[in-house]
Structure formats: C-alpha cells, structure tokens
Scaffold this active site. Structure first.
Site, PDB file in Angstrom:
ATOM      1  N   ALA A 126      11.432 -39.254  46.467  1.00  0.00           N
ATOM      2  CA  ALA A 126      11.752 -40.514  46.823  1.00  0.00           C
ATOM      3  C   ALA A 126      13.300 -40.595  46.270  1.00  0.00           C
ATOM      4  CB  ALA A 126      10.578 -41.789  46.357  1.00  0.00           C
ATOM      5  N   SER A 127      13.782 -41.508  47.050  1.00  0.00           N
ATOM      6  CA  SER A 127      15.159 -41.751  46.613  1.00  0.00           C
ATOM      7  C   SER A 127      15.516 -43.197  46.747  1.00  0.00           C
ATOM      8  CB  SER A 127      16.256 -40.802  47.154  1.00  0.00           C
ATOM      9  OG  SER A 127      17.679 -41.019  46.772  1.00  0.00           O
ATOM     10  N   ALA A 128      16.007 -44.006  45.930  1.00  0.00           N
ATOM     11  CA  ALA A 128      16.176 -45.201  45.937  1.00  0.00           C
ATOM     12  C   ALA A 128      17.746 -45.622  45.533  1.00  0.00           C
ATOM     13  CB  ALA A 128      15.224 -46.287  45.057  1.00  0.00           C
ATOM     14  N   SER A 129      18.118 -46.844  45.427  1.00  0.00           N
ATOM     15  CA  SER A 129      19.523 -47.221  45.183  1.00  0.00           C
ATOM     16  C   SER A 129      20.041 -46.753  43.679  1.00  0.00           C
ATOM     17  CB  SER A 129      19.665 -48.752  45.326  1.00  0.00           C
ATOM     18  OG  SER A 129      18.865 -49.541  44.709  1.00  0.00           O
ATOM     19  N   ALA A 131      18.068 -44.663  41.402  1.00  0.00           N
ATOM     20  CA  ALA A 131      17.455 -43.358  40.770  1.00  0.00           C
ATOM     21  C   ALA A 131      16.669 -42.719  41.965  1.00  0.00           C
ATOM     22  CB  ALA A 131      16.541 -43.835  39.464  1.00  0.00           C
ATOM     23  N   LYS A 151      11.357 -39.750  36.661  1.00  0.00           N
ATOM     24  CA  LYS A 151      12.366 -40.588  37.392  1.00  0.00           C
ATOM     25  C   LYS A 151      13.835 -40.394  36.564  1.00  0.00           C
ATOM     26  CE  LYS A 151      13.193 -45.334  38.957  1.00  0.00           C
ATOM     27  NZ  LYS A 151      12.764 -46.675  38.852  1.00  0.00           N
ATOM     28  N   ASP A 286      10.553 -57.005  41.940  1.00  0.00           N
ATOM     29  CA  ASP A 286      11.139 -56.274  43.004  1.00  0.00           C
ATOM     30  C   ASP A 286       9.850 -55.625  44.077  1.00  0.00           C
ATOM     31  OD1 ASP A 286      13.309 -54.885  44.498  1.00  0.00           O
ATOM     32  OD2 ASP A 286      13.470 -53.147  42.918  1.00  0.00           O
TER      33      ASP A 286
END
Length: 521
Positions: A126-129, A131, A151, A286
C-alpha cells in the site's frame, strides 16, 4: 520567493492537466463552456477528466492528495467518473523506490534489514500520501514468528508540506483581510490547526502512540480491531506493527458473499464514531475507506479494522459537553436550546435574539428529519447552516474542523454501506445515554474516584493546617472583628430608626383619619 514559486507550480500543474477547462465546462452558461473549449486548444487533454484531476493532485503533493481523499468519499456530490478516480488516492498513490525504503529502515535501526526481519517483502502493499507499507515477518522474544507491517515515511516530506502550508497561510491572510467573513471564519487559525496535525503525521512514533491509545480505549467495545505496535521497532521514520488481515470496506460484494451483515456494519460504524468523540474525546480523524477493513476471521468476524493513525482529533470536556448537548437538542428538535447553546458558548454576539436564531436553525434542519441517509446530504445541511451562521455572525471554531471532516467521512462511508441508514435514529440513544451518564451517580462516582488520590493526601494534613492557621492568625484580627461589630451596631441603629419612623408615620396617618371621621360625624 518560495511561496511565489510554489504558486507558479500550482498554476502550471492546473494548466498542464486542464483543470481550468474542467471547471469552466462544468458551468451551465454557454459562454463559459465555450471559453473552456477555446483555452484547451493546443493542449493534449485526451485523458478522462477524472484521471487528469487525480494525476494533478498526485503531482501537487500530500496536502492535495488528502483533499482528493476527502472528496472521494462524497459520491453524492461528485460525478461517478471523478469519484472512481479519486478513490485511487486512498491507498494507491504511486510508491517510491523500495531501495529508498530499505535504506530508511536500516538508517533508523542501524542494522541490516536481514538482521531485523526473518523475511521482508520489498514490494509495497500500500502506498499513501505520507508513507508506504511493506509486509514482513520477525521472530518475537518467545521464539515465535509474527507477521508484521512496516510503515516507512516518504523521503523529503517535511519540506514539501512546509512549502504548501506557507502558501496556504499566505492565502488565508489574504482572505482574512479582503473578505467580510474573514475574521469570523478564522482561516489562519484553521490553517494553523492543519499545520499541527500534518506535522504530527510526519512523526511515526506519534502515530504509534495514537494507535496504542485508541486500542486501549476501544478494547471493551468488541467492534473495532487496532494493530499492536512493536515499540522496539518504532522510529520517527519507520514503525512496525501487527499485520491485520481483512477485506477493504469498499469491496462490498466480497463482504456480502462472506455473510457480513452490512446494515449492522453501518450501525456499528456510527457507534464507534460517537464513542470515540463523546466518551473518549479522542477520535480517528482520517477515516476514509482506504484506512478501514473488515475482519473475516472466525474469532473476530464482522469487526472493523482501523489503520493509519497519523491524524487524530481531541476534544476537551467542555467541547464534548457542548457538542453532545447540541446533538441531543437537534435529535429532540429543540431548536430553542440549540440557539441558547450558541449564545452561551459565545459563538454568536450577545445581542442576538434567541427566537430569530431558533427560527433560522429550524428552517435548515426540520426538512431533513425522518429521512433515510440516501435522501440526506450532510454536506448540504452544513452548507445551509454555514449560510445561516453568516447571517448571525457565528464564529467558526478551528478546533472542530477535524471533527467536521470526520463527520463527512462517516456520512460518506454510511452512504456506501447502507443508504437506508437513519443517522439520527442510530445516534440518538447513544447520545441520550451519554448525557445521562454525565449528570448521573455514575459520573459523580467516577469524579470522586479520580480525585481520591488528592483527597487521600490532603485529609491527613487538615489537622496540622488548621492548627497552623489558628496559631498564625494576624495580630489585628480582633481589631477587625471589633470594627465589624461596631459597623453592624450602627447599621442596626439605622434600621431601627427607619422602622420606628415608618411606624410613627403610619400611626400618625391613622390618628388623623380617626379625628377627621369623628369631626364629620
């Protein structure tokens, strides 16, 4: 100059991806639509508009990605093609190089990855804004193998966020000076609030601490699972946590096929939110679908799994009491009480008439009761309340901005799970019970128990403190008492004179009346 340069970049990205054309062509005025087509000449805008918007937000950085994440939950306010594209921002932001992630881990723990983990998957899951996440396994102190999630913070995030926040602060200052509503909306304080939370999110140890607190708070509710943190492997740039296995909340077909009760899931989500807000004053802020899964394991079947704790909201006791009373009054349709609470809190000027504010709030809220969630847009309700607040000069409270954002996320999630969910009916019993607990014997007992250590320390000292006070009383204490007694005597004499004078005056009038009547007779 940095802010000016960032502003130029934002304008260039907007033009590069045709966001100006996207906005202009969405208007109904023919001349605006024609202008949008004219300015698009010479640019390659063949990609779908949703894709162009998503790519532009990714190009602009984490703050804009988070904006897209919030928008993606509001399918009632967006065309389906744009909502589908923005949903990719929730957990599928393009990853950074795995070699950089491994170097960050080794720098943080000063050991090779092979010594830390039994096995490490270099491909991020998974890749978010902020990390990205890698799966791994490690050996615990008891010799067992544990599956974990690692993470890793994106490199260079702090400087990027600082530039964007500086630009936002500058624009907020312009709004505050140029707009008649600037002072009331407090844009600079709102930006400062987001600044605090975004910088908190850059410290992954803080995120781990947030997760631990939420895990303790929700342990007895049996509706929510939160991963355990491995504190020996927690650093500002890297944290290692228990690997959670679940189905993303957005995959409703898989959940239904597995036998999950979707309406109950929707009701549980409302209960979790109100528990975190009103009972604990500490809530996950969030809660977009990318951070929420559902467990299918037999021992935890149907429970929520919460991820990503970088942004949490906190409320003081006075905030909680004020909000709970407002919600409870709304659910009872006691609009007069809502208006009185706004006056008591100082959110509106003192001279505001309660009856006028009550009538305005009733006009906004009454049409939305007794409707299923599919027929209610909380965004529209908030917009109309905002228009009403402008009329009555209501001051926006920056500490509640995160709560408003989370409430919109909850509504978007509830709309996806069960459009028939009655948000008011589900929340009303919880809030009424919470209010009863706040003023009942249980709350009194909790407060006494909380103060018990202080009382236990103070009570043995009371005899000595009383003796010291009596021994060290001021030398002129008796003189002050005598002066008070003399003043009291003077007051008594004055009162007696007034009473006797009044009685004599009344008796004189009676005598005069008697004499006159005798003479006339």
């Amino acid at each position: 100059m940095r802010r000016f340069a960032r502003g130029v970049v934002i304008v260039w990205v907007a033009l590069r991806y045709g966001l100006d054309e996207l906005v202009l062509t969405s208007f109904q005025k023919p001349w605006l639509r024609a202008l949008g087509r004219i300015i698009s000449v010479g640019r390659n805008l063949d990609a779908p508009r949703g894709q162009r918007l998503r790519e532009a937000l990714e190009r602009l950085g984490p703050i804009f990605v988070k904006f897209g994440q919030v928008l993606s939950t509001r399918r009632d306010l967006l065309p389906p093609d744009i909502a589908d594209e923005l949903a990719w921002l929730q957990d599928r932001v393009p990853p950074f190089d795995s070699a950089v992630a491994i170097a960050t881990i080794e720098r943080a723990f000063r050991r090779p990855v092979s010594e830390i983990f039994e096995q490490f998957d270099a491909t991020p899951v998974a890749s978010a804004s902020i990390a990205q996440v890698h799966f791994a396994t490690l050996r615990d102190p008891h010799g067992g193998i544990r599956e974990v999630a690692v993470k890793v913070l994106r490199p260079g995030m702090r400087s990027v966020i600082d530039k964007d926040l500086e630009l936002m602060a500058m624009m907020a200052g312009w709004v505050e000076r140029a707009s008649a509503d600037g002072k009331r909306l407090k844009p600079r304080q709102v930006v400062a609030e987001f600044d605090k939370y975004l910088h908190d999110e850059l410290d992954l140890v803080r995120e781990a601490a947030n997760a631990a607190q939420l895990r303790r708070n929700m342990a007895e509710l049996d509706m929510l699972l939160i991963p355990e943190m491995f504190w020996d492997l927690c650093h500002e740039e890297v944290i290692v946590m228990e690997r959670m296995k679940g189905v993303p909340i957005a995959q409703l077909d898989r959940l239904r096929a597995a036998g999950v009760d979707i309406p109950k899931l929707a009701r549980d989500g409302v209960t979790i939110f109100f528990t975190q807000v009103f009972r604990d004053g500490f809530f996950h802020a969030d809660m977009h679908p990318g951070n929420i899964q559902v467990s299918l394991a037999p021992e935890t079947f149907g429970r929520y799994i919460s991820l990503d704790f970088g942004i949490v909201g906190t409320l003081t006791e006075s905030d909680k009491e004020y909000l709970a009373q407002n919600f409870a009054a709304f659910f009872r349709r006691d609009y007069k009480r809502v208006a009185e609470l706004h006056l008591e809190s100082g959110w509106v000027p003192e001279g505001t008439r309660v009856d006028e504010l009550e009538a305005a709030i009733r006009t906004v809220c009454e049409p939305y009761f007794d409707r299923p969630l599919k027929e209610i847009s909380l965004g529209m309700v908030l917009m109309r309340l905002f228009q009403t607040s402008r009329r009555f000069h209501v001051e926006i409270q920056p500490q509640l901005v995160l709560l408003q954002k989370t409430l919109l996320n909850i509504e978007g999630l509830g709309r996806q799970l069960d459009p028939e969910l009655d948000l008011w009916h589900t929340a009303k019993p919880f809030l009424e019970k919470w209010m009863a607990d706040q003023i009942g014997p249980r709350k009194l007992w909790e407060q006494l128990r909380a103060e018990a250590p202080r009382y236990a320390k103070l009570l043995p000292q009371l005899p000595r403190l009383l003796h010291d006070y009596l021994e060290q009383r001021p030398a002129d204490h008796r003189r002050e008492v005598r002066e008070l007694l003399e003043a009291q005597k003077r007051t008594n004499r004055l009162l007696q004179a007034i009473v006797y004078g009044g009685m004599g005056f009344v008796l004189g009038l009676l005598v005069m009346q008697f004499v006159v009547r005798v003479r006339l007779f």
